[in-house]
Design an enzyme around this catalytic site. Structure first.
Site, PDB file in Angstrom:
ATOM      1  N   HIS A 244     -31.717  41.834  -5.776  1.00 26.03           N
ATOM      2  CA  HIS A 244     -31.720  41.918  -7.251  1.00 26.03           C
ATOM      3  C   HIS A 244     -32.022  43.345  -7.700  1.00 26.03           C
ATOM      4  CE1 HIS A 244     -33.128  37.570  -6.829  1.00 26.03           C
ATOM      5  NE2 HIS A 244     -32.025  37.461  -7.538  1.00 26.03           N
TER       6      HIS A 244
ATOM      7  N   GLY B 125     -24.349  40.014  -7.528  1.00 24.66           N
ATOM      8  CA  GLY B 125     -24.345  40.347  -6.109  1.00 24.66           C
ATOM      9  C   GLY B 125     -23.189  39.683  -5.376  1.00 24.66           C
TER      10      GLY B 125
ATOM     11  N   VAL C  89     -27.508  42.910   0.148  1.00 26.49           N
ATOM     12  CA  VAL C  89     -28.629  43.617   0.787  1.00 26.49           C
ATOM     13  C   VAL C  89     -29.189  42.670   1.851  1.00 26.49           C
ATOM     14  CG1 VAL C  89     -30.896  44.665   0.429  1.00 26.49           C
ATOM     15  CG2 VAL C  89     -29.129  44.886  -1.323  1.00 26.49           C
TER      16      VAL C  89
END
Ligand code: PAF
Length: 292
Positions: free
Chosen positions: A49, A159, A188
């Protein structure tokens, strides 16, 4: 240089809880000619985030992060009640990045009594997650369009981890001519490859170890593609084998699909995406990687 130490005092973001407050902030940013970035989240923020927030800050003048655990995107037997709510920690993490505004409304603020209009999601929502989670994407498209209408951001950041969600939102924005530029930011990962997810915190130690098989399976598919394999079935079988070796039995799907429609492919003659979903104990995780 003197020996005095300078300490940076972090200011908490301004917390907005009503649509009226949010609109006032948006109006004054617009008046000042500022470019607005929107980062919609359900909180329990992790590095994934925060990377969206940082990208928004790099590209926009004002970043508004929203934190709202949206009830309409959870099925009856899903984890809405148990979904982590960590507002204080989230505000502290956003203060570290000097985020200006956080919009964290109650459910009644977003869904007023009597509210019954919703957004019928596009066809790409029917596969994979949509086939397993009845009504999920209807809840996502509805709340995301509401946030788009409230914030009227120039750019909105999502994302790639939720690949299908990103494809659904992009399609919705295109189909309904929503004036926002949707940006999809890279996944990520933890050091061992596990994609960051708010649900990772639920994993027991053994499940945490097995969960690495998600990214391992995807890596295997990508390697096979790089070495010249073009049969999607061979890629799917190779991913299944990784799960079998890791002892992962509760696989929801293993997919090699078209990047826009998410239709399953037979051959990889153009850009594709591999997607996986599996359950580890009571925790359901998803991951994906672009191929080709
Ligand atoms: O990805 C999420 O966290 C949610 O689905 C979103 C986009 C914030 C909508 O509730």
């Amino acid at each position: 240089m003197s020996g005095t130490r300078s300490t940076t005092v972090r200011r908490r973001p301004q917390l907005l809880t009503s649509i009226a407050e949010l609109r006032a902030v948006v109006a004054s940013a617009r008046l000042a000619g500022k470019k607005i970035g929107l980062v919609p989240t359900m909180g329990a923020l992790h590095a994934g985030h925060l990377s969206l927030v940082e990208t928004s800050q790099a590209e926009c003048d004002v970043t508004i992060t929203t934190i709202f655990v949206n009830p309409t995107q959870f099925g009856l037997h899903e984890d809405f009640d148990k979904y982590p709510r960590t507002l204080d920690d989230d505000l502290a993490a956003l203060a570290e990045l000097s985020v200006d505004f956080v919009f964290a409304p109650d459910a009644d603020e977003i869904y007023r009594p009597g509210s019954s209009t919703c957004v019928d999601p596009p066809e790409v929502a029917e596969r994979l997650e949509g086939a397993l989670r009845d009504g999920h994407f209807r809840g996502v498209t509805t709340v995301v369009l509401k946030l788009f209408n409230m914030v009227q951001a120039d750019r909105a950041y999502f994302g790639q981890k939720d690949y299908q969600q990103a494809a659904v939102i992009r399609r919705m924005v295109d189909d309904l001519n929503v004036p926002v530029d949707v940006r999809i930011c890279p996944i990520v990962r933890e050091e061992d490859g596990l994609a960051m997810s708010s649900r990772n915190r639920y994993l027991s130690k053994p499940d945490r170890l097995s969960a690495v098989s998600l990214s391992k399976a995807l890596q295997r598919a990508a390697q096979l593609f790089s070495s010249g394999e073009r049969s999607a079935d061979v890629l799917r079988d190779s991913m299944r084998e990784v799960f079998t070796i890791a002892g992962v039995a509760n696989i929801d799907y293993i997919s090699v699909a078209d990047r826009e429609t998410l239709a399953e492919l037979e051959r990889l003659d153009g850009p594709a995406v591999a997607l996986v979903a599996a359950r580890f104990g009571k925790t359901r995780l998803i991951d994906n990687c672009l191929i080709g």
